[in-house]
Scaffold this motif. Structure first.
Motif, PDB file in Angstrom:
ATOM      1  N   PHE A  11     -25.396  13.050 -50.001  1.00 14.96           N
ATOM      2  CA  PHE A  11     -26.659  13.645 -49.124  1.00 14.96           C
ATOM      3  C   PHE A  11     -27.986  13.548 -49.206  1.00 14.96           C
ATOM      4  CE2 PHE A  11     -29.353  17.209 -46.524  1.00 14.96           C
ATOM      5  CZ  PHE A  11     -29.748  16.471 -45.246  1.00 14.96           C
ATOM      6  N   LEU A  12     -28.259  13.658 -50.173  1.00 15.68           N
ATOM      7  CA  LEU A  12     -30.268  14.099 -50.759  1.00 15.68           C
ATOM      8  C   LEU A  12     -29.970  12.287 -50.996  1.00 15.68           C
ATOM      9  CD1 LEU A  12     -29.792  16.044 -53.620  1.00 15.68           C
ATOM     10  CD2 LEU A  12     -30.021  16.957 -51.933  1.00 15.68           C
ATOM     11  N   VAL A  13     -29.102  11.465 -51.289  1.00 12.28           N
ATOM     12  CA  VAL A  13     -29.435  10.010 -51.409  1.00 12.28           C
ATOM     13  C   VAL A  13     -29.831   9.505 -49.402  1.00 12.28           C
ATOM     14  CG1 VAL A  13     -28.515   7.208 -51.527  1.00 12.28           C
ATOM     15  CG2 VAL A  13     -28.186   9.598 -53.229  1.00 12.28           C
ATOM     16  N   HIS A  14     -28.767   9.765 -48.797  1.00 13.13           N
ATOM     17  CA  HIS A  14     -28.054   9.122 -47.953  1.00 13.13           C
ATOM     18  C   HIS A  14     -29.888   9.851 -46.625  1.00 13.13           C
ATOM     19  CE1 HIS A  14     -25.957   6.154 -48.524  1.00 13.13           C
ATOM     20  NE2 HIS A  14     -25.487   6.817 -49.377  1.00 13.13           N
ATOM     21  N   GLY A  15     -29.391  11.351 -46.469  1.00 13.86           N
ATOM     22  CA  GLY A  15     -30.718  12.657 -45.848  1.00 13.86           C
ATOM     23  C   GLY A  15     -31.783  11.990 -45.481  1.00 13.86           C
ATOM     24  N   GLU A  16     -32.203  11.858 -44.264  1.00 16.78           N
ATOM     25  CA  GLU A  16     -33.462  11.197 -43.810  1.00 16.78           C
ATOM     26  C   GLU A  16     -34.457  12.852 -44.647  1.00 16.78           C
ATOM     27  OE1 GLU A  16     -37.348  11.046 -42.628  1.00 16.78           O
ATOM     28  OE2 GLU A  16     -35.669   9.675 -42.171  1.00 16.78           O
ATOM     29  N   PRO A  17     -35.351  11.435 -45.598  1.00 21.59           N
ATOM     30  CA  PRO A  17     -36.238  12.402 -46.801  1.00 21.59           C
ATOM     31  C   PRO A  17     -37.001  13.813 -46.074  1.00 21.59           C
ATOM     32  CG  PRO A  17     -36.527  10.225 -47.189  1.00 21.59           C
ATOM     33  CD  PRO A  17     -35.585   9.883 -45.525  1.00 21.59           C
ATOM     34  N   GLU A  18     -37.804  13.537 -44.948  1.00 22.36           N
ATOM     35  CA  GLU A  18     -38.320  14.653 -43.959  1.00 22.36           C
ATOM     36  C   GLU A  18     -37.177  15.740 -44.121  1.00 22.36           C
ATOM     37  OE1 GLU A  18     -41.179  15.752 -40.384  1.00 22.36           O
ATOM     38  OE2 GLU A  18     -40.636  14.065 -41.259  1.00 22.36           O
TER      39      GLU A  18
END
Length: 770
Positions: A67-74
Motif C-alpha cells: 500500500f505504501l508503494v502504490h497508495g497516493e503519496p498525499e
C-alpha cells in the motif's frame, strides 16, 4: 468525504470497520492473502487511508508495504500521522525521508526509494518487504543523512525555500515559507497542508510574522525594494506597501515598541529601516549596516534589534542608537542571529561562516562559554526554543543538516536533524500539539518539520560521512572484503566491512583539504589505499594499520581530481590527474614520480583508469577538453590521437574487458556513456543514452561472465549496462545524487549517494542476462 488531511476523526465503529474490511475484500489477493494494490481502483489508492483511520486500522494499513508503494503519496502522508506503534513510527520515518520525490515516481521507482531509505534506517524487515521479488536488493547503508525526528515534509515550492517563519492563526500553528519561485506559502503545521499561496512578482528572500490590528500578518521582502504585508487569515495582500529601500530587501524582523507593532528591514542598499506596521510609515532615520541577519529582543525593558554581519551589534529600537560595543568573536561573516532568554538573561545566538555557533549576553555584551562546533559548513540559520525545560538553539547549515544546542550546557543535543538533500537555508521554531518543533527550509525545495523532543534522544542509525561521498574503492584487509570511501569535505577516508556495513577502524586523517578520489592496490604484500585531493597531493595509506606511508606525493600544481593504480614492470604505481592538465605516474615502492608529467590535455583532467593493452600497462584519462586519451605507462608517452566523440566534459572513466578485448567506458556532462576499444582506439557502437544529467559515477567489471558497467549522477539514478549488447539492464532510482561507484569482486555494487555509502547486491545483473 474529507480530503487527505482527514478532517474530523470519529472513533472506530463497527460500521466503519465493516466498510473498511469490505473495501479490502474488493481487491484481488495474493496466495498469502496480501491485497494486490497494483490493480486497485484510484479511489482506493487515495481514500483507503481515510477509511482505515475511521475504522481504527491505521497501523495495520501502515504495515502493508505494498500500500505504501502504490497508495497516493498525499494520502499516505496523512496516514503517517496516525502511527502509534514503534514499528509503524519507523515506517513513517522511512516514508517521510524522501517524501518530496515520491509524487514524481512510478510505484516501481517508489519501491526502490523506500527500500534504500529503509536500509539507511537499518530496518531489515522493511527492506525485505519493499524489495520483495525485486531483481536487486540494498544490503546495507550508512544513515548519516536520515532522522526519525522529521514529522512532516512540506512540498509545493518549485525552487529553493530560503526563509521560514511561524505564528498562530485562529489557534492553529502555521509556517510561512518564502522561496525563489516568487511565492510565499502558508502551511498548517498540524496537518502539513498548504493553506494559502502568497504570490509575488519576485523572489521572496525574507519573512516575519506579527499581529497588526488584531490580525495575524506576514511581512515579506524580496528581490524588489518594497516590503509587503499579508493577512494570514485570508491569504490576501494588505494594501500597505512599505517603500523606501532602493534595492532588494534581504531580511525582516518584527517587534513591538510600546503597543505598536514594528518591522525592521535590511536591504541590499545597506540600510536598516524601522516601520510602524499600523500606519506603514518609517520610524526614525535609517542606519547603514551592510548585508546581515537580524532578530529582536528586550534588554533592560527596552526593545532592541540584534544585527549580524562583519560583527554583531544591538540597537535600541526607540532611539536607534547602539546599546553597547560590537560583539566580536566570529572569524568571518555572522550569517544567522536569533534571541532568547537563558536563566533570566536576554541572549543572542549567532552562527557564522566559520561554522561555529556563539552565545552572547546582551546586557553585558560578553560571549557566554566557548564557540559551539559541529557543523561541517557555514551556519545559515538559527532559531531558539525550549525543549523539556532546556533553552536550546536550532541551527541550519550548508552541510544539509540542522543541529540542536543546549544553551545552558553549551553542547550539541542528540543526533543531527538530517534529511535535506541540499543546504538548509532557514530555521524557525514553533509549538505543535504541545510539542516543540523546528521548521527548516532548504535549497532542495522543501521545508521539513522536526520533533525536537524526539531529536533530543535520537541517535543516527549508522553514522558516516558528512559530505558527498566522491570516491569508492574495494580491497581485502585481514581476509575481510572492505570498501574504502572518501568524501568531498572532511579530509578523511573511512573503511567499511562489506558484509556488515560497519566502519572498520578509525578514520584515515592527513589531507589538509578536501579529498577527491581513492584507489587501492597491494604494496609489499599489504593492502593500501591511494588518495588525492585539493591539497595538491596524493597519499598512500596502510589499510591494516590506518597509517600514512611515507611523505605525500606532491607534484601537481593544482587540485588532484582522480587516482588509479596499476603494475608497471613489476612495480605498483599510482596515476594521478588534476587541475594542472597533467597526468603523473608514481612508483609506490620508491615513493617518487616516474619521469616527467604527461602533457597533452588542454583543460583540467577529471578522471583516470588503468588497463593492459597488448601486454602493456596504459592509463585512460578523461578531461574537460571533451577528449579521452591513452598513455603508455612504460614509455611515458601518449598513445595515438585523442579519442573524440563526447560533446562536453568527460567526468568519469572505467575499464574492463569484452571478449578478451580491453575497453574503456566513459561518462560525460553530455549525459552519455560511451564505449571505446583500447586496442583499435575507436568508439564501439552508439553512445549509451538515458541519463538526464551529467554522468559522474562509473564502474565496470566482468560479473557472471558478462561485462557490465554501472553509471550514476545528479539525475539520482543508477543504470546497469550490459556492455556486450550495449543495453540497459535496469535503472534504479535513489533519493540523492550518485557521486561515485565501485563493483566488488563478489558483485556487490558500492555507491556514494549524497553523504551516504550504499551496498547493493547485483542480482539484477545475472537475472537480466539473455
Amino acid at each position: 468525504m474529507t480530503g487527505p488531511g482527514f478532517g474530523a476523526r470519529p472513533g472506530s465503529s463497527p460500521h466503519a470497520r465493516a466498510v473498511y474490511e469490505r473495501l479490502l475484500r474488493s481487491l484481488p489477493a495474493t496466495e498469502d492473502g496480501r491485497p494486490l494494490w497494483q490493480v486497485a481502483d484510484p479511489y482506493l489508492l487515495r481514500h483507503t487511508a481515510q477509511h482505515a483511520v475511521h475504522a481504527g486500522r491505521a497501523d495495520a494499513l501502515l504495515d502493508d508495504a505494498d500500500f505504501l508503494v502504490h497508495g497516493e503519496p498525499e494520502a499516505v502522508s496523512a496516514l503517517l500521522r496516525e502511527a502509534s506503534t514503534e514499528h509503524t513510527r519507523l515506517v513513517a520515518a522511512v516514508y517521510r525521508t524522501s517524501y518530496a520525490v515520491h509524487h514524481a515516481l512510478s510505484p516501481a521507482e517508489r519501491r526502490q526509494i523506500l527500500a534504500v531509505d529503509a536500509t539507511r534506517f537499518g530496518a531489515k524487515r522493511l527492506v525485505q518487504a519493499f524489495a520483495r521479488d525485486a531483481d536487486w536488493r540494498p544490503v546495507w547503508a550508512t544513515g548519516s543523512q536520515v532522522s526519525a525526528a522529521v514529522i512532516t515534509v512540506l512540498t509545493g515550492h518549485t525552487d529553493a525555500v530560503v526563509t521560514v517563519a511561524t505564528t498562530v492563526v485562529d489557534g492553529r500553528p502555521v509556517a510561512v515559507t518564502g522561496g525563489m519561485d516568487n511565492t510565499a506559502k502558508v502551511w498548517d503545521l498540524t496537518t502539513g497542508r498548504d493553506i494559502a499561496t502568497l504570490v509575488h512578482d519576485d523572489c521572496v528572500y525574507a519573512v516575519a510574522t506579527t499581529v497588526v490590528d488584531g490580525r495575524p500578518v506576514a511581512v515579506t521582502g524580496g528581490e524588489q525594494p518594497g516590503v509587503r504585508l499579508w493577512d494570514l487569515r485570508t491569504g490576501r495582500r494588505i494594501d500597505r506597501e512599505l517603500t523606501g529601500h532602493l534595492r532588494s530587501v534581504l531580511v525582516v524582523a518584527t517587534s513591538f515598541v510600546g503597543h505598536r507593532p514594528v518591522a525592521v528591514t535590511g536591504g541590499d542598499d545597506g540600510k536598516v529601516k524601522v516601520w510602524d506596521l499600523t500606519t506603514g510609515h518609517q520610524v526614525g532615520e535609517p542606519r547603514t549596516h551592510g548585508v546581515f541577519p537580524m532578530a529582536t529582543s528586550v534588554v533592560d525593558g527596552r526593545p532592541v534589534v540584534v544585527i549580524g554581519g562583519t560583527d554583531v551589534r544591538a540597537y535600541d529600537l526607540i532611539f536607534g542608537s547602539p546599546t553597547g560595543p560590537p560583539l566580536t568573536g566570529h572569524a568571518g561573516q555572522v550569517t544567522a542571529v536569533d534571541t532568547t532568554v537563558v536563566d533570566g538573561r536576554p541572549v543572542a545566538v549567532t552562527g557564522g561562516e566559520d561554522r561555529t555557533v556563539q552565545v552572547w549576553d546582551l546586557a553585558t555584551g560578553r560571549r557566554i562559554g566557548d564557540p559551539l562546533t559541529g557543523h561541517d559548513a557555514g551556519v545559515s540559520g538559527v532559531a531558539a526554543s525550549v525543549v523539556e525545560g532546556h533553552p536550546v538553539a536550532v541551527t541550519g547549515s550548508d552541510d544539509r543538516t540542522a543541529r540542536i544546542w543546549d544553551l545552558r550546557l553549551g553542547q550539541q543535543v542528540g543526533a543531527s536533524l538530517a534529511g535535506h538533500t541540499a543546504s538548509v537555508t532557514s530555521v524557525t521554531t514553533a509549538i505543535v500539539d504541545g510539542r516543540p518543533v523546528a521548521v527548516t527550509g532548504s535549497q532542495d525545495r522543501t521545508a521539513r518539520v522536526w520533533d525536537l523532543v524526539t531529536a533530543r534522544h535520537a541517535d543516527s542509525p549508522l553514522a558516516g560521512h558528512t559530505a558527498n561521498v566522491v570516491g569508492v574503492a574495494t580491497s581485502v584487509v585481514e581476509n575481510r572484503p572492505v570498501a574504502v570511501t572518501a568524501d568531498a569535505d572532511d579530509r578523511t577516508l573511512r573503511m567499511w566491512d562489506l558484509s556488515s556495513g560497519r566502519q572498520v577502524g578509525p578514520r584515515l586523517v592527513g589531507h589538509t583539504d578536501w579529498v577527491a578520489d581513492v584507489a587501492t592496490t597491494i604494496l609489499g604484500g599489504r593492502p593500501v589505499a591511494v588518495t588525492c585531493g585539493a591539497d595538491r597531493t596524493a597519499r598512500v595509506w596502510d589499510l591494516t594499520t590506518g597509517r600514512q606511508l611515507g611523505d605525500p606525493l606532491g607534484g601537481h600544481s593544482g587540485t588532484v581530481y582522480a587516482v588509479a593504480t596499476a603494475q608497471v614492470e613489476g612495480h605498483p604505481v599510482a596515476v594521478t590527474v588534476g587541475l594542472d592538465q597533467t597526468v603523473q605516474d608514481w612508483d609506490l615502492d620508491l615513493g617518487h614520480q616516474v619521469g616527467a608529467p604527461l602533457a597533452g590535455h588542454t583543460d583540467r583532467v577529471r578522471a583516470v583508469a588503468t588497463a593492459v593493452v597488448d601486454g602493456r600497462p596504459v592509463a585512460v584519462t578523461g578531461s574537460f577538453d571533451t577528449t579521452v586519451r591513452m598513455w603508455d605507462l612504460s614509455l611515458g608517452s601518449q598513445l595515438g590521437d585523442p579519442l573524440t566523440g563526447h560533446t562536453d566534459h568527460v567526468i568519469a572513466v572505467a575499464t574492463t574487458v569484452i571478449e578478451d578485448r580491453p575497453v574503456a567506458v566513459t561518462g560525460s556532462a553530455d549525459r552519455t556513456v560511451r564505449l571505446w576499444d583500447l586496442t583499435t582506439r575507436r568508439q564501439i557502437g552508439e553512445p549509451l543514452t538515458g541519463h538526464t544529467d551529467t554522468v559522474r559515477a562509473l564502474a565496470a567489471a566482468v560479473l557472471a561472465g558478462r561485462p557490465v558497467a554501472v553509471s550514476g549522477g545528479p539525475d539520482r539514478s543508477l543504470r546497469v549496462w550490459d556492455l556486450a549488447t550495449a543495453s540497459c539492464l535496469v535503472t534504479l532510482r535513489f533519493p540523492d545524487t550518485v557521486w561515485s561507484a565501485a563493483i566488488a569482486p563478489d558483485g556487490t555494487v558500492l555507491l556514494g549517494m549524497g553523504h551516504e555509502v550504499i551496498a547493493l547486491r547485483s542480482t539484477s545483473i545475472s537475472r537480466k542476462h539473455p
